[in-house]
Write a protein that holds these residues in place. Sequence first.
Motif, PDB file in Angstrom:
ATOM      1  N   GLN A 169       0.841  -1.195   0.000  1.00  0.00           N
ATOM      2  CA  GLN A 169       0.000   0.000   0.000  1.00  0.00           C
ATOM      3  C   GLN A 169       0.874   1.242   0.000  1.00  0.00           C
ATOM      4  OE1 GLN A 169      -2.692  -0.163   3.306  1.00  0.00           O
ATOM      5  NE2 GLN A 169      -3.735  -1.997   2.576  1.00  0.00           N
ATOM      6  N   PRO A 170       0.341   2.370  -0.486  1.00  0.00           N
ATOM      7  CA  PRO A 170       1.135   3.598  -0.497  1.00  0.00           C
ATOM      8  C   PRO A 170       1.460   4.071   0.918  1.00  0.00           C
ATOM      9  CG  PRO A 170      -0.865   3.843  -1.813  1.00  0.00           C
ATOM     10  CD  PRO A 170      -0.959   2.542  -1.108  1.00  0.00           C
ATOM     11  N   LEU A 171       2.700   4.524   1.083  1.00  0.00           N
ATOM     12  CA  LEU A 171       3.136   5.054   2.368  1.00  0.00           C
ATOM     13  C   LEU A 171       2.855   6.549   2.432  1.00  0.00           C
ATOM     14  CD1 LEU A 171       6.633   3.386   2.862  1.00  0.00           C
ATOM     15  CD2 LEU A 171       4.590   3.022   4.252  1.00  0.00           C
ATOM     16  N   ASP A 172       2.218   6.983   3.498  1.00  0.00           N
ATOM     17  CA  ASP A 172       2.049   8.406   3.755  1.00  0.00           C
ATOM     18  C   ASP A 172       3.288   8.895   4.470  1.00  0.00           C
ATOM     19  OD1 ASP A 172      -0.537   8.717   2.714  1.00  0.00           O
ATOM     20  OD2 ASP A 172      -1.429   7.896   4.545  1.00  0.00           O
ATOM     21  N   PRO A 173       3.575  10.202   4.413  1.00  0.00           N
ATOM     22  CA  PRO A 173       4.729  10.723   5.147  1.00  0.00           C
ATOM     23  C   PRO A 173       4.650  10.433   6.652  1.00  0.00           C
ATOM     24  CG  PRO A 173       3.909  12.375   3.626  1.00  0.00           C
ATOM     25  CD  PRO A 173       2.943  11.229   3.595  1.00  0.00           C
ATOM     26  N   THR A 174       3.426  10.324   7.171  1.00  0.00           N
ATOM     27  CA  THR A 174       3.249  10.026   8.594  1.00  0.00           C
ATOM     28  C   THR A 174       3.169   8.531   8.859  1.00  0.00           C
ATOM     29  OG1 THR A 174       0.849  10.190   8.365  1.00  0.00           O
ATOM     30  CG2 THR A 174       2.045  12.201   8.990  1.00  0.00           C
ATOM     31  N   GLY A 175       3.284   7.710   7.813  1.00  0.00           N
ATOM     32  CA  GLY A 175       3.189   6.254   7.960  1.00  0.00           C
ATOM     33  C   GLY A 175       1.773   5.784   7.704  1.00  0.00           C
ATOM     34  N   HIS A 176       1.574   4.481   7.831  1.00  0.00           N
ATOM     35  CA  HIS A 176       0.226   3.929   7.670  1.00  0.00           C
ATOM     36  C   HIS A 176       0.090   2.702   8.565  1.00  0.00           C
ATOM     37  CE1 HIS A 176       2.229   1.026   5.050  1.00  0.00           C
ATOM     38  NE2 HIS A 176       1.130   0.298   5.082  1.00  0.00           N
ATOM     39  N   ILE A 177      -1.146   2.307   8.790  1.00  0.00           N
ATOM     40  CA  ILE A 177      -1.400   1.114   9.584  1.00  0.00           C
ATOM     41  C   ILE A 177      -1.295  -0.063   8.632  1.00  0.00           C
ATOM     42  CG2 ILE A 177      -3.087  -0.127  10.974  1.00  0.00           C
ATOM     43  CD1 ILE A 177      -4.128   2.639  11.846  1.00  0.00           C
ATOM     44  N   CYS A 178      -0.241  -0.860   8.818  1.00  0.00           N
ATOM     45  CA  CYS A 178       0.089  -1.933   7.896  1.00  0.00           C
ATOM     46  C   CYS A 178      -0.618  -3.227   8.306  1.00  0.00           C
ATOM     47  CB  CYS A 178       1.605  -2.138   7.878  1.00  0.00           C
ATOM     48  SG  CYS A 178       2.147  -3.384   6.691  1.00  0.00           S
ATOM     49  N   PRO A 179      -1.445  -3.808   7.428  1.00  0.00           N
ATOM     50  CA  PRO A 179      -2.125  -5.058   7.769  1.00  0.00           C
ATOM     51  C   PRO A 179      -1.161  -6.236   7.938  1.00  0.00           C
ATOM     52  CG  PRO A 179      -2.633  -4.410   5.511  1.00  0.00           C
ATOM     53  CD  PRO A 179      -1.833  -3.312   6.119  1.00  0.00           C
ATOM     54  N   ARG A 180      -0.010  -6.188   7.262  1.00  0.00           N
ATOM     55  CA  ARG A 180       0.958  -7.280   7.382  1.00  0.00           C
ATOM     56  C   ARG A 180       1.779  -7.175   8.652  1.00  0.00           C
ATOM     57  NH1 ARG A 180       3.471  -9.464   2.574  1.00  0.00           N
ATOM     58  NH2 ARG A 180       4.039 -11.065   4.053  1.00  0.00           N
TER      59      ARG A 180
END
Length: 186
Positions: A169-180
């Motif tokens: 998934q695309p990374l935001d500058p603040t990060g993202h909640i990664c399902p993996r």
Amino acid sequence: MPTTVFDPPERFVAGTVGPPGGRTFFLQARGEGRLYSVSLEKVQVTVLADRINDVLDEQADGLATEPFGDGDVDPLDTPIEDEFRVDTLSLAWDPNRRVIIIECHDQDPAELEGLDTTELEELSGLAPLVDQQVTSLRVVLTPVQARAFARRCARVVSAGRPACPFCGQPLDPTGHICPRANGYRR
């Protein structure tokens, strides 16, 4: 159906406005003192570029399709004001002229076929302007112009946010909640 035609355009490019993650995608045609911009979705730009490459690979036997250098790398021309938001894209190969024809419509013309005047009025909320229900942009490109356009589309799409190495998934500058990563922020 009012159609704006660029045959051939002086310039036809895809571009974006805004930061990665909040970009608006545009197609822009310029020629004969006119500038015409339409907005569309990222996936439409991707599919258009892929299909142009497919059509050129299938139909342009014996024709030069390789552009010189990197092609057009300049930003979009200003002012950037979209004439309409693209709903439907059409792509065709004209075997007589040996050119690619791209059409952008603000509505699907097939959806309006078979509707009577009353239904068209209800759909548009306007007085009966049956012949002006769909706005279109038509651009005619040589194989070299079409290949250069497809390559620029690919560069524009790939210039967005980097992909997460775990989930894609695309990374935001603040990060993202990664399902993996079991919901942890990356």
